[in-house]
Motif scaffolding. Structure first.
Motif, short mmCIF file in Angstrom:
data_model
loop_
_atom_site.label_atom_id
_atom_site.label_comp_id
_atom_site.label_asym_id
_atom_site.label_seq_id
_atom_site.Cartn_x
_atom_site.Cartn_y
_atom_site.Cartn_z
N PRO A 274 6.39 78.04 90.26
CA PRO A 274 5.89 76.72 90.67
C PRO A 274 6.47 75.57 89.84
O PRO A 274 6.86 74.55 90.41
CB PRO A 274 4.37 76.85 90.47
CG PRO A 274 4.11 78.32 90.60
CD PRO A 274 5.30 79.00 89.98
N ALA A 275 6.58 75.75 88.53
CA ALA A 275 7.13 74.66 87.70
C ALA A 275 8.61 74.46 88.01
O ALA A 275 9.11 73.33 88.08
CB ALA A 275 6.92 74.98 86.23
N GLN A 276 9.34 75.57 88.23
CA GLN A 276 10.76 75.45 88.57
C GLN A 276 10.92 74.75 89.92
O GLN A 276 11.82 73.93 90.11
CB GLN A 276 11.42 76.83 88.61
CG GLN A 276 11.52 77.48 87.24
CD GLN A 276 11.86 78.95 87.32
OE1 GLN A 276 11.74 79.59 88.36
NE2 GLN A 276 12.29 79.52 86.21
N TYR A 277 10.03 75.12 90.85
CA TYR A 277 10.05 74.50 92.18
C TYR A 277 9.91 72.99 92.05
O TYR A 277 10.67 72.22 92.65
CB TYR A 277 8.91 75.10 93.03
CG TYR A 277 8.75 74.46 94.38
CD1 TYR A 277 9.34 75.02 95.50
CD2 TYR A 277 8.03 73.28 94.51
CE1 TYR A 277 9.20 74.41 96.74
CE2 TYR A 277 7.89 72.66 95.74
CZ TYR A 277 8.47 73.24 96.85
OH TYR A 277 8.33 72.62 98.07
N GLU A 278 8.94 72.54 91.25
CA GLU A 278 8.70 71.09 91.08
C GLU A 278 9.90 70.40 90.47
O GLU A 278 10.29 69.31 90.88
CB GLU A 278 7.48 70.85 90.17
CG GLU A 278 6.15 71.27 90.77
CD GLU A 278 5.87 70.58 92.11
OE1 GLU A 278 6.30 69.43 92.30
OE2 GLU A 278 5.24 71.22 92.99
N ARG A 279 10.51 71.04 89.52
CA ARG A 279 11.66 70.42 88.85
C ARG A 279 12.85 70.29 89.82
O ARG A 279 13.51 69.25 89.88
CB ARG A 279 12.08 71.24 87.63
CG ARG A 279 13.25 70.61 86.90
CD ARG A 279 13.57 71.38 85.66
NE ARG A 279 12.64 71.05 84.59
CZ ARG A 279 12.97 70.32 83.52
NH1 ARG A 279 14.19 69.87 83.39
NH2 ARG A 279 12.10 70.06 82.58
N ARG A 280 13.10 71.35 90.59
CA ARG A 280 14.19 71.28 91.57
C ARG A 280 13.93 70.15 92.56
O ARG A 280 14.83 69.41 92.93
CB ARG A 280 14.33 72.61 92.34
CG ARG A 280 14.86 73.75 91.51
CD ARG A 280 15.12 74.98 92.40
NE ARG A 280 15.37 76.15 91.59
CZ ARG A 280 14.49 77.10 91.33
NH1 ARG A 280 13.28 77.06 91.84
NH2 ARG A 280 14.81 78.12 90.58
N GLU A 281 12.68 70.06 93.00
CA GLU A 281 12.32 69.03 93.98
C GLU A 281 12.55 67.63 93.39
O GLU A 281 13.15 66.77 94.03
CB GLU A 281 10.86 69.24 94.40
CG GLU A 281 10.25 68.14 95.25
CD GLU A 281 10.80 68.07 96.68
OE1 GLU A 281 11.71 68.84 97.03
OE2 GLU A 281 10.32 67.19 97.42
N GLN A 401 21.11 76.25 92.68
CA GLN A 401 19.75 75.89 92.26
C GLN A 401 19.58 75.73 90.75
O GLN A 401 18.71 74.98 90.30
CB GLN A 401 18.74 76.90 92.80
CG GLN A 401 19.01 78.37 92.47
CD GLN A 401 18.26 78.86 91.23
OE1 GLN A 401 17.51 78.12 90.63
NE2 GLN A 401 18.48 80.10 90.85
N THR A 402 20.41 76.41 89.96
CA THR A 402 20.21 76.31 88.50
C THR A 402 20.59 74.91 88.00
O THR A 402 20.00 74.42 87.03
CB THR A 402 21.03 77.37 87.73
OG1 THR A 402 22.35 77.35 88.22
CG2 THR A 402 20.45 78.74 87.92
N VAL A 403 21.56 74.29 88.69
CA VAL A 403 21.92 72.91 88.33
C VAL A 403 20.70 72.01 88.47
O VAL A 403 20.47 71.10 87.66
CB VAL A 403 23.08 72.45 89.26
CG1 VAL A 403 23.25 70.95 89.23
CG2 VAL A 403 24.38 73.14 88.87
N LEU A 404 19.88 72.30 89.49
CA LEU A 404 18.69 71.47 89.74
C LEU A 404 17.57 71.72 88.73
O LEU A 404 16.54 71.05 88.76
CB LEU A 404 18.16 71.71 91.16
CG LEU A 404 19.08 71.30 92.30
CD1 LEU A 404 18.42 71.63 93.63
CD2 LEU A 404 19.41 69.82 92.25
N LEU A 405 17.76 72.68 87.85
CA LEU A 405 16.74 72.92 86.82
C LEU A 405 17.03 72.09 85.56
O LEU A 405 16.34 72.23 84.55
CB LEU A 405 16.66 74.41 86.48
CG LEU A 405 16.06 75.29 87.58
CD1 LEU A 405 16.09 76.76 87.20
CD2 LEU A 405 14.62 74.88 87.89
#
Ligand code: PLP
Length: 428
Positions: A274-281, A401-405
């Motif tokens: 969930p926290a990773q999801y929020e950060r990517r978003e 996706q890792t770039v978006l983290l």
């Protein structure tokens, strides 16, 4: 000042030399590496090791707990864990009753498994185009591809954005088709407030190394249909039935079970999702706003009915006319030189992929020799789909996706690099 403004203003007179031409790169620091883990993952694996229970059991243990937890996360009642996302697709197709020579409509802008899973059941993949702005299945074109032999439609939630599920479900209803969502890239994604996977008859996920939820390998079918779940469970458990004896095999099946080690790491990795999801978003929204200001760049459009985007990929469209006519391959190289790991993504529509062409021809020949009609164009040129051709051939650019983290500063570097490359290229 935004990153775009800063690069625009600081270079108003003369664009800086590109790193690909020997100039200074925008960044040299690496982006986050993947996967990420901590003490809790280590403890979970150690606990499983010491338990001596390494194989999964139907009702108890890590895999059973993860299956229930992940299905609930996706708003679905049932989850059947399997060895990978490809197997999940095949299991779901079998669970949906797809038979040899049935036709299944899929988009060609996806990983090869979407097509090969159909072929593995003996069915025929029939390709429909994607929408130019979202890269997702065009449900109107899917409807044009329906024949009397069509049994299922398989939207793919590319990049983690749900396909047009209203359109897909309407087509399915009108033609009495099963709907299987390929949600390999989309854990957490939602369409009009409901998570993907259980919107149609079943949905499938992948937990392979690059995915947002990663156990090295792994997959799952989720569904709201108990009988479907039972059929999938049997297919993944060598044809056993849930209440049957160990050596009782009622249907054709395979051993597609996960190990308890994979279950353990998936359970602990899921805590971080969930926290990773929020950060990517958050980071994707930043990129959407900033990259749209760069001439020749159009971020993947987001349908307003999408209420959750998993951002497994960040895709944007590249228009070389705003880059002095330089092709996408050059752009990606220039981005790498600036320190940004962009890629061209899928460069071959699946109807041009040899594995698909050969296997589909095999089944089509069989159909014809049995005097049955089959959809199998004679050549890829005959079936070429314009939006897919453009996405694969010249337009699609991906970030992983890792770039978006990363932090906002990392996103600014991406914008700065794109804007720098555009300014320099457009000046020749
Ligand atoms: C859209 C899509 N479908 C299916 C798969 C297959 O998943 P796996 O690699 O776990 O078999 C993948 C990922 O690899 C994928 O991206």
């Amino acid at each position: 000042m935004t990153a775009t403004q800063s690069i625009t203003e600081s270079t108003a007179s003369q664009p800086p030399r590109l790193a690909i031409d020997g100039g200074t790169p925008v960044r040299t620091a690496p982006f986050l590496s993947w996967p990420v883990w901590d003490e809790r993952d280590e403890q979970a694996l150690l606990k499983t090791l010491r338990s001596g229970k390494w194989g999964s059991h139907a009702d108890t243990g890590n895999v059973a707990a993860f299956s229930a937890k992940f299905a609930a996360y996706q708003d679905a009642q049932f989850g059947v864990a399997v060895t990978n996302g490809t197997a999940a697709l095949e299991v779901a197709l079998r669970g949906a009753g797809i038979q040899p020579l049935d036709e299944v409509i899929i988009p060609p802008y996806t990983f090869v498994a979407t097509a090969t899973a159909v072929l593995a059941t003996g069915a025929i993949p029939v390709f429909c185009d994607i929408l130019p702005d979202t890269f997702l299945m065009d449900s109107a074109d899917a409807e044009r591809k329906v024949t009397p032999r069509t049994r299922a439609i398989m939207p793919v939630h590319i990049a983690g954005q749900p396909a047009d599920m209203d359109g897909v479900l309407e087509v399915a209803k009108r033609h009495d088709l099963k709907v299987i969502e390929d949600a390999a890239q989309a854990p957490g994604a939602a369409w009009r407030g409901r998570k993907v996977g259980g919107l149609g008859d079943a949905g499938t996920f992948s937990f392979q190394s690059s995915k947002n939820l990663n156990a090295g390998e792994g997959g799952m079918v989720v569904t709201n249909d108990r009988e479907m779940a039972d059929r999938c469970w049997s297919t993944a458990n060598v044809g056993r039935i849930r209440e049957g004896a160990w050596y009782q095999h009622e249907v054709m099946g395979f051993n597609l079970r996960l190990t308890e080690f994979q279950g353990a790491i998936l359970l602990s990795q899921m805590e971080k999702l969930p926290a990773q999801y929020e950060r990517r978003e958050r980071n994707a929204r930043f990129l959407d706003a900033e990259l749209a200001k760069v001439p020749g760049i159009a971020p993947q459009a987001r349908d307003e009915r999408v209420t959750g985007h998993a951002h497994h990929l960040y895709i944007f469209r590249y228009d070389n006319s705003q880059f002095g006519g330089r092709g996408r391959a050059w752009f990606v190289k220039a981005m790498h030189a600036e320190g940004i790991p962009a890629s061209q993504g899928y460069t071959t529509p699946l109807y041009r992929m040899n594995a698909v062409i050969q296997e589909r021809r095999k089944w089509a020949d069989l159909a014809r020799s049995a005097g049955r009609d089959v959809t199998c164009p004679a050549s890829p040129e005959e079936e070429a789909l314009p939006n897919t051709e453009r996405a694969c051939g010249e337009q699609g650019v991906w970030l992983g996706q890792t770039v978006l983290l990363g932090e906002e500063r990392d996103m600014q570097d991406i914008v700065e690099a794109v804007a720098k490359v555009q300014r320099a290229a457009s000046r020749g």
